[in-house]
Scaffold this active site. Structure first.
Site, mmCIF file in Angstrom:
data_model
loop_
_atom_site.group_PDB
_atom_site.id
_atom_site.type_symbol
_atom_site.label_atom_id
_atom_site.label_comp_id
_atom_site.label_asym_id
_atom_site.label_seq_id
_atom_site.Cartn_x
_atom_site.Cartn_y
_atom_site.Cartn_z
ATOM 1 N N LEU A 76 0.821 -1.213 0.000
ATOM 2 C CA LEU A 76 0.000 0.000 0.000
ATOM 3 C C LEU A 76 0.853 1.260 0.000
ATOM 4 C CD1 LEU A 76 -2.732 -1.006 2.601
ATOM 5 C CD2 LEU A 76 -2.869 -1.091 0.123
ATOM 6 N N ARG A 77 2.068 1.137 0.497
ATOM 7 C CA ARG A 77 3.008 2.273 0.562
ATOM 8 C C ARG A 77 2.640 3.289 1.643
ATOM 9 N NH1 ARG A 77 7.423 0.139 -1.220
ATOM 10 N NH2 ARG A 77 7.713 0.090 -3.474
ATOM 11 N N HIS A 192 9.378 -14.892 1.094
ATOM 12 C CA HIS A 192 9.822 -14.470 -0.238
ATOM 13 C C HIS A 192 11.031 -15.341 -0.542
ATOM 14 C CE1 HIS A 192 11.403 -11.750 -3.382
ATOM 15 N NE2 HIS A 192 12.551 -11.797 -2.754
ATOM 16 N N HIS A 245 5.031 -15.751 -4.716
ATOM 17 C CA HIS A 245 5.433 -15.562 -6.117
ATOM 18 C C HIS A 245 6.557 -16.463 -6.646
ATOM 19 C CE1 HIS A 245 7.402 -11.672 -4.321
ATOM 20 N NE2 HIS A 245 8.146 -12.695 -4.045
ATOM 21 N N ASP A 318 0.836 -9.040 -6.446
ATOM 22 C CA ASP A 318 2.175 -8.531 -6.162
ATOM 23 C C ASP A 318 2.264 -7.033 -6.483
ATOM 24 O OD1 ASP A 318 4.529 -9.118 -5.031
ATOM 25 O OD2 ASP A 318 5.290 -10.387 -6.646
ATOM 26 N N PHE A 336 12.862 -2.357 -8.116
ATOM 27 C CA PHE A 336 12.110 -3.557 -8.481
ATOM 28 C C PHE A 336 10.617 -3.314 -8.290
ATOM 29 C CE2 PHE A 336 16.223 -5.503 -7.326
ATOM 30 C CZ PHE A 336 16.388 -6.413 -8.360
ATOM 31 N N GLY A 337 9.802 -4.040 -9.055
ATOM 32 C CA GLY A 337 8.373 -4.098 -8.749
ATOM 33 C C GLY A 337 7.475 -3.533 -9.808
#
Lengths: 441, 323
Positions: A76-77, A192, A245, A318, A336-337
């Site tokens: 969500l940041r 992860h 993932h 993700d 990344f992301g």
């Protein structure tokens, strides 16, 4: 404080719908009635004689009316990185994607390793009244992988499972203790799976393409080594573990073997890993810089096989917002992301359109399956259950356009892709929180 | 190999290294003898001359106040000469090995060595080298036999028996010698043992020792007769056995709320020293009607007198030349 969602709701009838519910295999024409925040009734014969007065009728035009989607891996940041995304922007992206329940990762700033942060997230989400938000608790303090977080207290306060988010718990002894401690309370751990000592400063999948591009590779073995280590730790501790993932053939095979041995292990993957391969990086497209990295075509096929065979239990978006400054950099320096909430349904439906899974089979991976995995009261049509719904057209094609994403950050790895499956209306607790039925032709 | 108890020697062992392997009759004998010393210790004249002329050395390689004092009083009340040696002042600090220290002391013809050491098995190692009797005052995470005996005496006096009682041992079982000795003793005497704690603090194979394992206090305490709390060493936190003291207390600290699932007359015990607000709520610890914590300390002296009496009874009259 009075907001729009405090206005009392009446009854709404969704008629002329194609009712789809992966939990029961339901897929037939019918109608659904909500009263206030709950589903009252649904079925093929409902409102055969028309909708009585006093009930608002919504004509579904034969489109699919399904349980709202459940996404168990979202960043969500907020708090801490509101320039990349907020609960409000993530909520709007989620509702546009048909997602009515999501579980957010704990790597905020401050991280969710304390009840007060957990309660802040829950309070903010309630106030927004968009997609329902659940949270992971950090497995270790500050999600640094060193000291155990207060998992018992966090679980009592509502944390659904425990993970250090986008970082693996790298130290085997810490992971052992975290699993053992979690097993005390029968809590689920989420890992992860990436051995950081191996992934090092790599920026994309290791191999020919990384060599051609002159980029440092992340060896594929970094994933399976962590999976195999943790399988042994699960065997040792008896804890429940979920791998997030999966991206490589070897990791899928390792999980298959562990499951065959009866270990309490589950896993998910994300749309990029069955819809894209490392070729999407093309000439240094940073939107395709993901963690784990996009792998080879063979890996992509293995992930699809895993989804078909049930080795991979579910799909999560993700969703990981990065602002432009973090992506508009030389590839190695870019963050990344990728975001994923708004493309979750359409990319998952590729599995249906390409003949890999039935419509219900594909939909189950983003509704009932993740909800069951996390023990959430969501992901199915249930009389008396929350009226969390997604009305969508499974066939309608559209082009993913980063600039038109509702997410505050636009970093979708699917930018420019043609996809099939359009969300028309999203209903949370009986209220339409997203509606573009007007666009339905 | 245990020596079978005979009529003439109800406790036929040279040393008391642990509870494991003892027979019920041997334990009962020690408890019966201790019972008599409880009465003696309550008189104005507490002294007997049973061990007159005997020398007892308390050799403590690990800090201790209550156990050392308890042994010292026990020895003195039986008329022995008691010497205390603690590691801070001994030649161990000067680099002498454990065995050399023991051999040096052995050459002075002590009759009993009471040894506490931080390493499991250290007392057993010494027992192979000395001519005198050896009492284990606690070795590492292995055994603390006199603590288990004093706990048993406390229970027996309050409940009238040891068999068919449900005893819950709660907390850091993994590092606890008290827990291990108690598990053995309670099993030998026919009690039912439950272990309660976070999974990180329950050792592997605990069930095989004769105990059921629980991770929920209320579940583990349900209908139990005895609640034994263990001391939590807070430094374990940094080695990831538990995340914080407050979380530990929330789930595993003994409070009235959790105690409510035990029998209404359940007895609360703690080997000391207590961490109030960590493993036990102050109110519960000080509950005169239910807490046996002070009584345990009283029983400690009596039990150690019984142990000193038992092992010295098996010493030869003349110990011979030291080699």
């Amino acid at each position: 404080m009075g907001t729009w969602h405090d206005i009392p709701l009446g009854k709404t009838a969704y008629v002329n719908a194609r009712l789809v519910d992966p939990a029961t295999g339901l897929d037939e024409p019918g109608a659904l009635l909500t009263d206030g925040e709950t589903i009252v009734d649904f079925g093929p014969g409902l409102f055969a004689d028309g909708v009585p007065d006093g009930i608002e009728a919504v004509d579904c035009n034969g489109r699919c009316l399904a349980p709202g989607l459940v996404d168990i891996r979202v960043q969500l940041r907020e708090p801490g990185e509101e320039h990349k995304g907020t609960m409000a922007t993530a909520g709007r992206a989620a509702t546009a994607g048909g997602v009515t329940t999501m579980v957010c990762l704990p790597n905020t700033n401050p991280p969710i390793d304390d009840v007060s942060v957990l309660e802040f997230v829950a309070r903010r989400a309630r106030k927004l009244g968009l997609t329902k938000v659940y949270a992971y608790g950090a497995a270790t303090k500050r999600a640094e992988g060193n000291e155990l977080a207060e998992m018992g207290t966090l679980a009592e306060a509502g944390a659904v499972a425990f993970t250090d988010g986008d970082q693996a718990v790298a130290n085997a002894q810490v992971m052992r203790r975290a699993l053992t401690y979690a097993a005390t309370f029968d809590l689920l751990m989420v890992q992860h799976p990436e051995e950081p000592a191996l992934s090092g400063c790599g920026v994309m999948n290791g191999g020919e393409m990384a060599t051609r591009l002159g980029l440092t590779g992340i060896p594929r073995q970094a994933e399976v080594i962590m999976v195999e280590r943790d399988v042994r730790l699960v065997e040792m501790t008896g804890a429940r573990l979920h791998f997030a993932h999966l991206s490589t053939r070897e990791a899928v095979e390792a999980v298959a073997t562990a499951k065959a041995r009866g270990l309490p292990i589950t896993c998910d993957t994300a749309p990029p890993y069955f819809a894209l391969n490392e070729g999407a990086i093309g000439s240094y497209r940073t939107f395709a810089k993901l963690s784990p990295p996009l792998r080879t075509e063979d890996d992509r096929r293995a992930v699809i096989e895993g989804l078909k065979s049930g080795v991979i239990d579910c799909i999560a978006s993700d969703h990981l917002p990065q602002d432009e400054d973090a992506k508009r950099l030389p590839f190695a320096q870019a963050a990344f992301g990728g975001i994923g909430l708004e493309t979750l349904l359409a990319v998952t439906l590729e599995l249906f359109h390409n003949g890999h899974l039935s419509l219900n089979g594909a939909l189950r991976l983003i509704t009932e399956a993740p909800a069951n995995l996390m023990g959430l009261p969501a992901g199915r049509l249930k009389k008396g259950g929350a009226a969390d719904l997604c009305l969508f057209d499974p066939d309608r094609g559209w082009k993913v356009d980063a600039d038109r994403m509702r997410s505050k950050s636009k970093n979708t790895p699917f930018d420019g892709h043609l996809v099939q499956g359009l969300v028309l209306r999203t209903v949370v607790d009986g209220r339409a929180v997203f509606d573009q039925t007007g666009k339905d032709a | 190999m245990s020596v079978l108890p005979s009529e003439s020697k109800p406790f036929p062992h040279r040393h008391l290294l642990g509870i494991e392997g003892l027979f019920p009759i041997e334990i009962s004998h020690l408890l019966d003898r201790a019972e008599a010393y409880v009465e003696q210790n309550r008189q104005a004249d507490k002294k007997k001359s049973l061990l007159g002329g005997r020398t007892v050395i308390n050799l403590f390689f690990e800090a201790s106040t209550r156990t050392r004092t308890s042994f010292e009083l026990a020895g003195k009340r039986l008329g022995a000469d008691v010497i205390n040696m603690s590691v801070a002042t001994s030649s161990i600090k000067k680099g002498e090995t454990l065995i050399d220290t023991a051999m040096t002391l052995n050459a002075m013809h002590p009759d009993v060595l009471v040894v506490r050491h931080s390493e499991s098995g250290a007392v057993r190692l010494l027992s192979e080298k000395v001519n005198c009797a050896l009492l284990n005052g606690g070795d590492g995470s292995h055994e603390h036999p006199t603590q288990a005996l004093l706990d048993a005496l406390t229970i027996r006096r309050r409940k009238g028996r040891l068999d068919n009682l449900v005893v819950a041992i709660c907390g850091d079982i993994l590092h606890s010698r008290v827990a291990r000795s108690n598990i053995h003793l309670l099993n030998i005497m026919g009690a039912q043992v439950r272990l309660i704690g976070p999974k990180t603090l329950i050792p592997g194979g605990a069930a095989a020792l004769g105990a059921t394992v629980h991770h929920d206090m209320k579940e583990g305490l349900s209908d139990c007769d005895i609640v034994m709390m263990l001391r939590l060493q807070t430094e374990r936190m940094h080695r990831n056995y538990f995340p914080s003291v407050r979380e530990y207390f929330r789930f595993f600290g003994l409070t009235y709320d959790k105690l409510a699932s035990a029998k209404p007359d359940a007895l609360i015990m703690h080997p000391g020293p207590m961490n109030r607000g960590v493993e036990i709520d102050s109110e519960v610890a000080d509950d005169i009607g239910r807490s046996a914590i002070r009584q345990q300390v009283e029983m400690g002296v009596a039990v150690r007198m019984a142990c000193l009496e038992a092992v010295t009874g098996n010493l030869p009259e003349i110990s011979g030349e030291v080699v």
